[in-house]
Design a protein around this motif. Structure first.
Motif, short mmCIF file in Angstrom:
data_model
loop_
_atom_site.label_atom_id
_atom_site.label_comp_id
_atom_site.label_asym_id
_atom_site.label_seq_id
_atom_site.Cartn_x
_atom_site.Cartn_y
_atom_site.Cartn_z
N CYS A 152 -18.44 -12.99 -0.89
CA CYS A 152 -17.07 -12.32 -0.19
C CYS A 152 -16.64 -11.03 -1.03
O CYS A 152 -16.22 -10.13 -0.36
CB CYS A 152 -16.00 -13.17 -0.19
N THR A 153 -16.78 -11.05 -2.16
CA THR A 153 -16.39 -9.69 -2.89
C THR A 153 -17.51 -8.71 -2.63
O THR A 153 -17.13 -7.67 -2.54
CB THR A 153 -16.52 -10.20 -4.51
N ILE A 154 -18.85 -8.88 -2.71
CA ILE A 154 -19.58 -8.16 -2.10
C ILE A 154 -19.24 -7.62 -0.64
O ILE A 154 -19.38 -6.47 -0.32
CB ILE A 154 -21.20 -8.65 -2.10
N ILE A 155 -19.09 -8.48 0.21
CA ILE A 155 -18.74 -8.10 1.47
C ILE A 155 -17.49 -6.96 1.54
O ILE A 155 -17.50 -6.08 2.25
CB ILE A 155 -18.16 -9.44 2.24
N ILE A 156 -16.38 -7.54 0.66
CA ILE A 156 -15.59 -6.50 0.55
C ILE A 156 -15.76 -5.36 0.17
O ILE A 156 -15.34 -4.11 0.64
CB ILE A 156 -14.22 -7.08 -0.01
N LEU A 157 -16.52 -4.98 -0.89
CA LEU A 157 -16.93 -3.74 -1.45
C LEU A 157 -17.68 -2.91 -0.73
O LEU A 157 -17.47 -1.73 -0.47
CB LEU A 157 -17.49 -4.20 -2.81
N GLU A 158 -18.72 -3.66 -0.04
CA GLU A 158 -19.53 -2.79 0.72
C GLU A 158 -19.04 -2.45 2.05
O GLU A 158 -19.30 -1.22 2.54
CB GLU A 158 -20.81 -3.52 1.01
N ASN A 159 -18.03 -3.16 2.66
CA ASN A 159 -17.30 -2.69 3.87
C ASN A 159 -16.38 -1.68 3.52
O ASN A 159 -15.93 -0.77 4.40
CB ASN A 159 -16.91 -3.93 4.61
N LEU A 160 -15.78 -1.87 2.27
CA LEU A 160 -14.76 -0.87 1.93
C LEU A 160 -15.65 0.52 1.41
O LEU A 160 -14.95 1.61 1.79
CB LEU A 160 -14.01 -1.11 0.49
N ALA B 33 -12.90 -10.33 7.28
CA ALA B 33 -13.42 -11.58 7.14
C ALA B 33 -13.52 -12.17 5.42
O ALA B 33 -13.27 -12.95 5.23
CB ALA B 33 -14.58 -11.54 7.85
N GLY B 34 -14.11 -10.97 4.67
CA GLY B 34 -14.38 -11.33 3.40
C GLY B 34 -12.97 -11.74 2.73
O GLY B 34 -13.01 -12.76 1.75
N ALA C 12 -9.44 -16.01 0.34
CA ALA C 12 -7.92 -16.82 0.48
C ALA C 12 -8.22 -18.27 0.86
O ALA C 12 -7.58 -19.26 0.39
CB ALA C 12 -7.15 -16.30 1.55
N ASN C 13 -9.19 -18.47 1.78
CA ASN C 13 -9.45 -19.96 2.08
C ASN C 13 -9.78 -20.67 1.07
O ASN C 13 -9.64 -22.02 0.89
CB ASN C 13 -10.50 -19.77 3.40
N ILE C 14 -10.73 -20.28 0.47
CA ILE C 14 -11.67 -20.81 -0.63
C ILE C 14 -10.47 -21.42 -1.82
O ILE C 14 -10.46 -22.44 -2.15
CB ILE C 14 -12.55 -20.16 -1.32
N PHE C 15 -9.55 -20.58 -2.10
CA PHE C 15 -8.45 -20.79 -3.02
C PHE C 15 -7.41 -21.76 -2.92
O PHE C 15 -6.72 -22.07 -3.33
CB PHE C 15 -8.21 -19.66 -3.58
N LEU C 16 -7.31 -21.78 -1.26
CA LEU C 16 -6.17 -22.69 -0.91
C LEU C 16 -6.86 -23.89 -0.27
O LEU C 16 -6.25 -24.73 0.65
CB LEU C 16 -5.52 -21.95 0.61
N THR D 153 -6.11 -17.22 10.15
CA THR D 153 -6.66 -16.05 9.72
C THR D 153 -8.09 -16.02 9.92
O THR D 153 -8.74 -15.03 10.21
CB THR D 153 -6.01 -15.71 8.28
N ALA D 154 -8.73 -16.93 9.03
CA ALA D 154 -10.33 -16.93 9.06
C ALA D 154 -11.09 -16.74 10.58
O ALA D 154 -11.77 -16.09 10.68
CB ALA D 154 -10.66 -18.26 8.56
#
Length: 371
Positions: free
Chosen positions: A65-73, A103-104, A109-113, A132-133
Motif C-alpha cells: 500500500c505504501t508503494i501504491i500511495i507513492l507511485e500514484n502520488l 485505496a492504498g 488504515a484498515n490494517i491498523f484498525l 471507506t475501503a
C-alpha cells in the motif's frame, strides 16, 4: 437449530433495540463476530489474543500500500505540474491514480484498525472503516470504466471534447465518485444485518449477504462492460488495419490484453470468495477464514494500474524521471532549473489524445495507440 440457539444467546440483549441505536453498542461487534465465525466466546477471545500483533501478511500489505500511495502520488504530480498532460485523457488517468491512492490509504488504515482493535470499535466506526475501503475500491473500478468509455467515445465520435469538454469530463468523473460513495455507504445508511443475524456475512460480519451479492453483481457488470467496450474498440481498429501484425493494431491488442488480464487476475479470486460467503457458511467453506489473503491480492490492481496506463507514455516516463530528479536535486540543495524545463517531444499516447480533441473527421487510421 443449534445456530438459532446460539443467535438467541448472543443477541438477546440487543435484538429489541432499533437498528440505528445499536450503532454505538460496544458489545455488538464481539457478539456478531462470534456468530459469523462460528466460535464460542472462549475461542473468540483466544483469536483476539493471537491478533494483537501484525501478521506477516499485514506487513506485506502495508508495504504494498505504501508503494501504491507513492507511485500514484508520482502520477498525480506528473499530471498536475506538466501542462502537456492537461487533456481529457490524462485527467481521467489522474482520476484513476487518485482513487488508487485513496485505496492504498484506506487499506493501510484498515490494517491498523483490524485484528484485536476491531473489537474496540463500535458498529458505526466499523462501518466507516469498511465503507471507506469499499468506496476507494469502487472508485478505482469505476475509473477504469470511465477510461474505457472515454476511449470508446473518442475513437468513434467527432470532436468529442469541444467547447463543452470540461463539462463532459467532470460529469463522468463526478458520476464515478457519487456512485462509489453511494455504493460504499449503503451499509451505514441501513443495508446491514443488524437485528437479522442469519443474514450476516462470515467475512464481513455486520454486512448483509444480499448486499455483498449486490456489490459483486455490480462489479461483474462493470467488468463485462469494460470487456465489451474494448472488444468494440478492437473491432474498429481491425476494420481500419487489415494486417493484424502492424504496429498500431498490435499495440492496441497488447494494451487491452494487459488491462483485462490484470483486472480479472486481481479481482476474480475476491469475487469468488464473496460469492462463497453469500452461499456457504464458514463451518463448511473453511477458505472463508483466509479471505484476507484474497483481498490483499486484489490490492495489486491499484499498484499495477499506473504501470499499465502511465508507463506506456514515453513523455510520462520522462516526467516521472524529472519529478524524481527534482526531488533529488532539492534534497541536495542544488538549483532545480534543469528539472523544470518543459518536455519538447510528444509520445504517441499524448499525440493521439491531442488529435482526438481537435479532429474534425472520424479517427480510424491514426491514433490507435492511445487505446
Amino acid at each position: 437449530m443449534n445456530l438459532c440457539r446460539k443467535a438467541a444467546v448472543l443477541c438477546h440483549p440487543v435484538t429489541m433495540k432499533s437498528k440505528y441505536s445499536q450503532y454505538y453498542n460496544n458489545s455488538l461487534i464481539h457478539s456478531y463476530y462470534a456468530f459469523a465465525k462460528n466460535m464460542t466466546t472462549q475461542e473468540l477471545e483466544k483469536l483476539i489474543e493471537n491478533k494483537k500483533h501484525l501478521t506477516t501478511l499485514n506487513i506485506v500489505i502495508v508495504v504494498l500500500c505504501t508503494i501504491i500511495i507513492l507511485e500514484n502520488l508520482l502520477v498525480l504530480i506528473a499530471v498536475c505540474r506538466n501542462k502537456k498532460f492537461h487533456s481529457a485523457m490524462f485527467f481521467f488517468i489522474g482520476n484513476l491514480a487518485f482513487s488508487d491512492l485513496l485505496a492504498g490509504s484506506a487499506y493501510i488504515a484498515n490494517i491498523f484498525l483490524s485484528g484485536s482493535r476491531t473489537f474496540e470499535l463500535v458498529p458505526v466506526q466499523w462501518f466507516i472503516r469498511e465503507g471507506t475501503a469499499f468506496i476507494a475500491l469502487a472508485a478505482s473500478v469505476f475509473s477504469l470504466l470511465a477510461i474505457a468509455i472515454e476511449r470508446y467515445i473518442a475513437i468513434t465520435k467527432v470532436k468529442v471534447y469541444g467547447s463543452n469538454k470540461t463539462c463532459r469530463m467532470f460529469l463522468l468523473i463526478g458520476a464515478c465518485w457519487v456512485t462509489s460513495i453511494l455504493l460504499g455507504g449503503l451499509p451505514i445508511i441501513g443495508w446491514n444485518c443488524i437485528n437479522n443475524l442469519p443474514e450476516c456475512s462470515a467475512v464481513l460480519p455486520l454486512y448483509s449477504k444480499i448486499y455483498i451479492v449486490f456489490v459483486v453483481t455490480i462489479f461483474s457488470i462493470i467488468l463485462l462492460s469494460i470487456v465489451i467496450l474494448y472488444v468494440r474498440i478492437y473491432l474498429i481498429v481491425r476494420s481500419s488495419h487489415q494486417e493484424a501484425t502492424n504496429s498500431p493494431a498490435y499495440a492496441l491488442l497488447k494494451t487491452v490484453t494487459i488491462v483485462l488480464g490484470v483486472f480479472i487476475m486481481c479481482w476474480l479470486p475476491a469475487f469468488i470468495i464473496l460469492l462463497l460467503d453469500s452461499s456457504c457458511g464458514i463451518q463448511f467453506c473453511h477458505i472463508l477464514s483466509k479471505a484476507d489473503i484474497f483481498f490483499g491480492f486484489a490490492t495489486l490492481n491499484s499498484a499495477l494500474n499506473p504501470v499499465i496506463y502511465m508507463l506506456r507514455s514515453k513523455d510520462m516516463r520522462k516526467e516521472f524521471m524529472r519529478v524524481l530528479c527534482c526531488w533529488g536535486v532539492l534534497q541536495s540543495g542544488r538549483p532545480a532549473d534543469r528539472c523544470l524545463v518543459l518536455l519538447k517531444s510528444s509520445s504517441s499516447m499524448e499525440h493521439c489524445t491531442n488529435k482526438l480533441e481537435h479532429q474534425t473527421t472520424p479517427i480510424m487510421q491514426d491514433c490507435t495507440t492511445c487505446v
